[in-house]
Scaffold this active site. Sequence first.
Site, PDB file in Angstrom:
ATOM      1  N   LYS A  27       0.895  -1.338  -0.133  1.00  0.00           N
ATOM      2  CA  LYS A  27      -0.019   0.104   0.092  1.00  0.00           C
ATOM      3  C   LYS A  27       0.827   1.068  -0.016  1.00  0.00           C
ATOM      4  O   LYS A  27       2.141   1.045   0.542  1.00  0.00           O
ATOM      5  CB  LYS A  27      -0.898  -0.220   1.171  1.00  0.00           C
ATOM      6  CG  LYS A  27      -2.044   0.876   1.268  1.00  0.00           C
ATOM      7  CD  LYS A  27      -3.286   0.143   0.427  1.00  0.00           C
ATOM      8  CE  LYS A  27      -4.499   0.998   0.102  1.00  0.00           C
ATOM      9  NZ  LYS A  27      -5.616   0.183  -0.352  1.00  0.00           N
TER      10      LYS A  27
ATOM     11  N   ASP B   9      -7.142   4.396  -4.387  1.00  0.00           N
ATOM     12  CA  ASP B   9      -7.675   4.225  -3.137  1.00  0.00           C
ATOM     13  C   ASP B   9      -8.329   5.661  -2.852  1.00  0.00           C
ATOM     14  O   ASP B   9      -8.502   6.424  -3.633  1.00  0.00           O
ATOM     15  CB  ASP B   9      -6.643   3.755  -1.945  1.00  0.00           C
ATOM     16  CG  ASP B   9      -7.487   3.515  -0.663  1.00  0.00           C
ATOM     17  OD1 ASP B   9      -7.855   2.295  -0.457  1.00  0.00           O
ATOM     18  OD2 ASP B   9      -7.708   4.388   0.353  1.00  0.00           O
TER      19      ASP B   9
END
Length: 443
Positions: free
Chosen positions: A126, A166
């Site tokens: 991430k 995201d």
Amino acid sequence: MSYVDEVIARVSAKNAAEPEFLQAVKEVLESLRPVVEANEARYRREAILERITEPERQIKFQVSWVDDQGQVQVNTGYRVQFNSAIGPYKGGLRFHPSVNVGIIKFLGFEQIFKNSLTGLPIGGGKGGSDFDPKGKSDREIMAFCKAFMTELSRYVGADTDVPAGDIGVGAREIGYLFGQYKRMTGLFEGVLTGKGLTYGGSLVRTEATGYGLLYFADEMLKAHGHSFKGKTVAISGAGNVAIYAAEKAAQLGARVVTLSDSTGWIYDKEGVDLAAVKEIKEVRRARLSEYVKARPNAEYHEGRGVWSVKCDVALPCATQNELNLDDAKALVKNGVIAVAEGANMPTTLEATEYLQKHGVLFAPGKAANAGGVATSALEMSQNSERLSWTFEEVDAKLKGIMADIFKKSAAAAEKYGFKDNYVMGANIAGFEKVVEAMLAQGV
Ligand code: NDP
Ligand code: 2IT
């Protein structure tokens, strides 16, 4: 002390300033107790839990860019490459002022198990930045994305680490990031997913997280004799996940009555008008408060409040810890039958426990929102074979993957004596595959 308790204590001491990361680790490790206890000596000797809770690599970099006034702005960029046991690192990029290393670590940690559950060959990672896209011009967004990728480009690649969107990162940002990667490396390759359809993107990726959430929740409802037909659904958020969750819920015959953003929420008891929402959020990038101009019969409220509305199914699709114990109590009091997480870790640990204790069906994010990353992996496949599949083909695959994740999570929960506890089931099923791959590859 048990091995699980020992590692929780060690991770807590080492990462004391990262509450979201600790919350995610505790939730996962607590639910792995039965598996770890059955293999305690081997896992301890192989330091499996220490290795799975420590990122393989953490990258932090400066992102300097010039705003429209000619002023230089400085942000921090992150990429946490958490675990590559089952494939190249895969996971989104978040651009939001709240981003810090602890938040990126919690998201990267969750991603390991989520990606494993998809059954596709992707490891966990991430990234993101504390950059705030709100109110920025298109040129400023491009300047930031170029500066961000100038640094990140040396650490990512189609076979090493493949970021995606995201919070705050959608098709526009992915386009600018992809363009800069290509300029920096000379490579036209599947280094990012969520790309536009004219340069290697996959059909259904835009809809995938929201649609997948509903496919998963539908399986869960069906397994308990319910369906979405005629149900009232409360959704939080008004971004990518929330909008396409609402779209699929309506297609399945439900009535979606709420959406929210960080300033307030709407209640439209006749059912949210999605065309109006898409125009406000996707086209004009405006605030949700605008909704009542298009639908005068709807209500707009400042602040929090989505979970105070009477509903059968609640779908938190905004951000972490947005559904707390008081919200859970209100939902139970109003007769909710299911909560399914579209966001990552939107429900606090206390709220999750309360819902489960009161017989509410609970679908954890790492299973229920895996449709986004699963479709990203399908985009990677299409890029590798230099072909693109039809909408129907990708959607059918997504549906099959979500049904399979539900089956796997239900089976793992039942195997260890926790029938219908999909939190335990998802964590165990996701973990088992990663551990097997870690053990096979040695230290
Ligand atoms: P978007 O940026 O498209 O939308 C985010 C939405 O949540 C916006 O409505 C935003 O409101 C709201 N929001 C964000 N932060 C906060 C906050 N601190 N408080 C209240 N509301 C907030 O993001 P996505 O829809 O892509 O992501 C939503 C969630 O889903 C995140 O948890 C993400 O990690 C998760 N997720 C996303 C996937 C994807 O494919 N995109 C896949 C799997 C999970 P505002 O506009 O006011 O900021
Ligand atoms: O949280 C997530 O799974 C995502 N933001 C999507 C990640 C991806 O690589 O598609």
